[in-house]
Design a protein around this motif. Structure first.
Motif, mmCIF file in Angstrom:
data_model
loop_
_atom_site.group_PDB
_atom_site.id
_atom_site.type_symbol
_atom_site.label_atom_id
_atom_site.label_comp_id
_atom_site.label_asym_id
_atom_site.label_seq_id
_atom_site.Cartn_x
_atom_site.Cartn_y
_atom_site.Cartn_z
ATOM 1 N N GLY A 27 0.797 -1.224 0.000
ATOM 2 C CA GLY A 27 0.000 0.000 0.000
ATOM 3 C C GLY A 27 0.827 1.269 0.000
ATOM 4 N N GLU A 28 2.130 1.135 0.204
ATOM 5 C CA GLU A 28 3.004 2.297 0.268
ATOM 6 C C GLU A 28 3.406 2.753 -1.138
ATOM 7 N N GLN A 29 3.444 4.068 -1.332
ATOM 8 C CA GLN A 29 3.902 4.647 -2.587
ATOM 9 C C GLN A 29 5.427 4.646 -2.607
ATOM 10 N N VAL A 30 6.012 4.292 -3.749
ATOM 11 C CA VAL A 30 7.461 4.320 -3.919
ATOM 12 C C VAL A 30 7.799 5.006 -5.236
ATOM 13 N N SER A 31 9.001 5.516 -5.302
ATOM 14 C CA SER A 31 9.513 6.107 -6.543
ATOM 15 C C SER A 31 10.563 5.176 -7.129
ATOM 16 N N ALA A 32 10.742 5.238 -8.426
ATOM 17 C CA ALA A 32 11.781 4.430 -9.072
ATOM 18 C C ALA A 32 13.111 4.712 -8.388
ATOM 19 N N GLY A 33 13.811 3.654 -8.008
ATOM 20 C CA GLY A 33 15.107 3.798 -7.356
ATOM 21 C C GLY A 33 15.053 3.779 -5.841
ATOM 22 N N ASP A 34 13.845 3.890 -5.251
ATOM 23 C CA ASP A 34 13.727 3.796 -3.793
ATOM 24 C C ASP A 34 14.129 2.399 -3.333
ATOM 25 N N ARG A 35 14.763 2.301 -2.192
ATOM 26 C CA ARG A 35 15.085 1.001 -1.602
ATOM 27 C C ARG A 35 13.788 0.389 -1.086
ATOM 28 N N VAL A 36 13.515 -0.856 -1.498
ATOM 29 C CA VAL A 36 12.268 -1.497 -1.079
ATOM 30 C C VAL A 36 12.476 -2.752 -0.242
ATOM 31 N N VAL A 37 13.566 -3.458 -0.453
ATOM 32 C CA VAL A 37 13.825 -4.689 0.312
ATOM 33 C C VAL A 37 15.331 -4.876 0.463
ATOM 34 N N GLU A 38 15.720 -5.455 1.592
ATOM 35 C CA GLU A 38 17.129 -5.709 1.865
ATOM 36 C C GLU A 38 17.364 -7.212 1.835
ATOM 37 N N LEU A 39 18.392 -7.624 1.103
ATOM 38 C CA LEU A 39 18.794 -9.030 1.047
ATOM 39 C C LEU A 39 20.106 -9.187 1.802
ATOM 40 N N LEU A 40 20.297 -10.358 2.376
ATOM 41 C CA LEU A 40 21.472 -10.615 3.194
ATOM 42 C C LEU A 40 22.195 -11.861 2.724
ATOM 43 N N MET A 41 23.491 -11.712 2.564
ATOM 44 C CA MET A 41 24.382 -12.830 2.313
ATOM 45 C C MET A 41 25.385 -12.748 3.464
ATOM 46 N N PRO A 42 25.853 -13.839 4.007
ATOM 47 C CA PRO A 42 26.763 -13.732 5.147
ATOM 48 C C PRO A 42 27.852 -12.671 4.922
ATOM 49 N N GLY A 43 27.798 -11.634 5.753
ATOM 50 C CA GLY A 43 28.786 -10.563 5.692
ATOM 51 C C GLY A 43 28.460 -9.416 4.750
ATOM 52 N N VAL A 44 27.388 -9.532 3.965
ATOM 53 C CA VAL A 44 27.070 -8.498 2.967
ATOM 54 C C VAL A 44 25.562 -8.279 2.908
ATOM 55 N N THR A 45 25.134 -7.018 2.768
ATOM 56 C CA THR A 45 23.722 -6.734 2.523
ATOM 57 C C THR A 45 23.578 -6.063 1.164
ATOM 58 N N PHE A 46 22.447 -6.311 0.527
ATOM 59 C CA PHE A 46 22.128 -5.709 -0.765
ATOM 60 C C PHE A 46 20.767 -5.045 -0.648
ATOM 61 N N ASP A 47 20.676 -3.777 -1.044
ATOM 62 C CA ASP A 47 19.394 -3.095 -1.095
ATOM 63 C C ASP A 47 18.839 -3.223 -2.500
ATOM 64 N N ILE A 48 17.607 -3.699 -2.609
ATOM 65 C CA ILE A 48 16.953 -3.833 -3.908
ATOM 66 C C ILE A 48 16.070 -2.614 -4.113
ATOM 67 N N GLU A 49 16.210 -1.980 -5.270
ATOM 68 C CA GLU A 49 15.493 -0.751 -5.569
ATOM 69 C C GLU A 49 14.201 -1.029 -6.320
#
Length: 88
Positions: A27-49
């Motif tokens: 239900g939340e509005q987002v703009s192109a390029g906004d961070r929407v979800v964070e993924l985790l790999m041991p020792g590293v995080t990735f923000d998905i836009e």
């Protein structure tokens, strides 16, 4: 037409990749390029836009879910803008 939020190619072959947390809610509005979800790999995080501007309509993968490149994480209902109306 809805737009998927997809795990991009991150070079994580043979690495455990999990959904850490959602940075947005259904239900939340987002703009192109906004961070929407964070993924985790041991020792590293990735923000998905966000791939587009619009409203988050579904979060398919909950925190703790293992994912891989190409997995659909959620869906966005793209916003109708004056520019997209002119293209029709």
């Amino acid at each position: 037409m809805t737009t998927p939020i997809i795990v991009p190619a991150l070079g994580t072959v043979n690495q455990r990749l999990t959904v850490s947390l959602w940075l947005t809610r259904v239900g939340e509005q987002v703009s192109a390029g906004d961070r929407v979800v964070e993924l985790l790999m041991p020792g590293v995080t990735f923000d998905i836009e966000s791939p587009c501007t619009g409203t988050v309509i579904a979060c398919e993968c909950q925190p703790g879910t293992e994912v891989e490149e190409g997995t659909v994480l959620g869906w966005i209902d793209p916003a109708v803008t004056a520019e997209s109306e002119q293209e029709r």
